[in-house]
Structures are given as C-alpha cells and as structure tokens.
Design a protein around this motif. Structure first.
Motif, PDB file in Angstrom:
ATOM      1  N   ARG A 151       6.545  -1.202   3.775  1.00  0.00           N
ATOM      2  CA  ARG A 151       5.284  -0.537   3.437  1.00  0.00           C
ATOM      3  C   ARG A 151       4.603  -1.229   2.257  1.00  0.00           C
ATOM      4  O   ARG A 151       3.387  -1.383   2.225  1.00  0.00           O
ATOM      5  N   GLU A 155       0.924  -2.793   2.117  1.00  0.00           N
ATOM      6  CA  GLU A 155      -0.057  -2.325   1.133  1.00  0.00           C
ATOM      7  C   GLU A 155      -0.651  -3.490   0.347  1.00  0.00           C
ATOM      8  O   GLU A 155      -1.857  -3.530   0.078  1.00  0.00           O
ATOM      9  N   SER A 159      -4.605  -4.887   0.595  1.00  0.00           N
ATOM     10  CA  SER A 159      -5.450  -5.035  -0.600  1.00  0.00           C
ATOM     11  C   SER A 159      -6.099  -6.413  -0.678  1.00  0.00           C
ATOM     12  O   SER A 159      -6.950  -6.661  -1.531  1.00  0.00           O
ATOM     13  N   THR A 201      -3.284   0.477   9.040  1.00  0.00           N
ATOM     14  CA  THR A 201      -4.336   1.349   8.515  1.00  0.00           C
ATOM     15  C   THR A 201      -4.803   2.334   9.570  1.00  0.00           C
ATOM     16  O   THR A 201      -5.029   3.515   9.273  1.00  0.00           O
ATOM     17  N   ILE A 206       0.801   3.360   6.235  1.00  0.00           N
ATOM     18  CA  ILE A 206       0.894   3.187   4.807  1.00  0.00           C
ATOM     19  C   ILE A 206      -0.014   4.205   4.134  1.00  0.00           C
ATOM     20  O   ILE A 206      -0.918   4.752   4.742  1.00  0.00           O
ATOM     21  N   ASP A 207       0.236   4.469   2.853  1.00  0.00           N
ATOM     22  CA  ASP A 207      -0.563   5.450   2.122  1.00  0.00           C
ATOM     23  C   ASP A 207      -1.937   4.892   1.783  1.00  0.00           C
ATOM     24  O   ASP A 207      -2.112   3.704   1.618  1.00  0.00           O
TER      25      ASP A 207
END
Length: 207
Positions: A151, A155, A159, A201, A206-207
C-alpha cells in the motif's frame, strides 16, 4: 425503473420482480426492443453468472439478497430461453436473428416504463438493494488484500514520485524495487504502473 415511478408510471401487480410470473410478462417487453441475438446473449450471461455464484460461500446476512439476485437471473434466463425456443419471437427461423417487431428504424432501447408498470415500487427497490449488496460483496472478494508495504508503494506512486525516490525512501535498491513492483502488478492483475495506480485509486485499495 424507480425513476419511472417519479414520472407517473403506475405500479403493476408483481411485488417480487424476481419471480417467474413477472418474467413471463417482462419477456414481451424485451421482444419489442431488443434483437433476438441480444436476448440470447443475456440469457447466457445470466446462466454463466449463476454458475460463478454457485462457487461462493457467503455470509448469512447476505443470504436473502443472494437468493433474490439468483432467482432474478435464473427466471429471466429460463423465460427468455423458452421464448426464443418458441415460434413467438421469429416466424422465419432462417431469417435475421432479431425479434420480428424490430425494423431498421426501431431504437434498441429497453422500455423501462413498461417494465416498471409490471411491478411495484417496493419490489423494484428491493431488487435494486439486493443487487447492490451482492455486487459490493463480490467486489470486496475480488479485491486483493495488500500488505502495508505494498500500500505504501502505491501511495508513493500515486503521489507522482519517481520509482528511484520510492526505492530510496523504502530502503530498496532501484532494481529490487522494480522486482517488488512487478510482483505487485501481477497480484493486481495489471500490466504496469499506470494501470496499477488507476486500479488502486478506482477500487479504493489505498487510503
């Protein structure tokens, strides 16, 4: 179909649109709008979906929703198959595989208002809720469980960081990072970074 009631379509007699009684009337609506071959393919899709569902062990709280969705697909498939096997849909069996009511100028649309007029608002809503519940369960079962490190990789990539920078942050050599990412793409069933980031996404991995 729920939208149709908002525009004044009167409710019909069937409170459970997953029963054979409902589908025996609904098949006539399909035949007015959908090509014969499309109806055949939908029946096959429902059969295949039922076979796939048979392999699942489901939680008890999903049992009623599961049964409703399975009944809807089973009865729809049976009714469409019986209809297509009869002389009703196509008097000339050697002709084009379309319903005889269709012409070149007929739009290929389902008359949702006619279907809504066969069932009740509550019945339609119950079917919709069951479909949503089953879909959410199947989506959760299909989503791979990611380790915390996986994860974190995703992430960082989401980004916009370069792979070399992600490797440095996580204590990998760049070559090792590529190996880890290759394993991750295999796990996600994707071909590379762009597809992996999109899936992560889109599916909330993932958060």
């Amino acid at each position: 179909m729920l939208e149709c009631y908002r525009f004044g379509v009167p409710e019909g007699p069937h409170s459970e649109p997953w029963t054979a009684e409902y589908h025996r009337e609904a098949v006539h609506v399909y035949s007015e709008s959908l090509p014969w071959s499309y109806q055949r393919d939908i029946a096959k899709l429902f059969r295949d979906s039922l076979s796939a569902m048979a392999g699942f062990s489901i939680p008890s709280e999903l049992a009623e929703d599961w049964a409703i969705v399975a009944a809807y697909m089973r009865e729809a498939a049976i009714t469409v198959e019986d209809w297509l096997a009869s002389d009703g849909p196509r008097p000339d069996r050697s002709g084009p595989a379309v319903s005889p009511e269709l012409t070149a100028g007929t739009p290929r649309v389902v008359h949702w208002d006619a279907l809504a007029g066969l069932t009740t608002r509550d019945g339609t809503r119950r079917l919709k809720d069951a479909c949503v519940a089953v879909k959410q369960y199947l989506d959760s079962e299909a989503s791979p469980a990611l380790k915390s490190a996986e994860r974190l990789m995703l992430e960082r990539l989401v980004s916009g960081k370069a792979i070399a920078d992600v490797a440095s942050e996580m204590g990998y050599s760049e070559r090792s990072m590529y190996r880890e990412l290759a394993r991750l793409w295999d796990k996600l069933g994707v071909s590379g970074r762009a597809a992996g980031v999109h899936k992560a996404t889109a599916e909330g991995l993932i958060d």
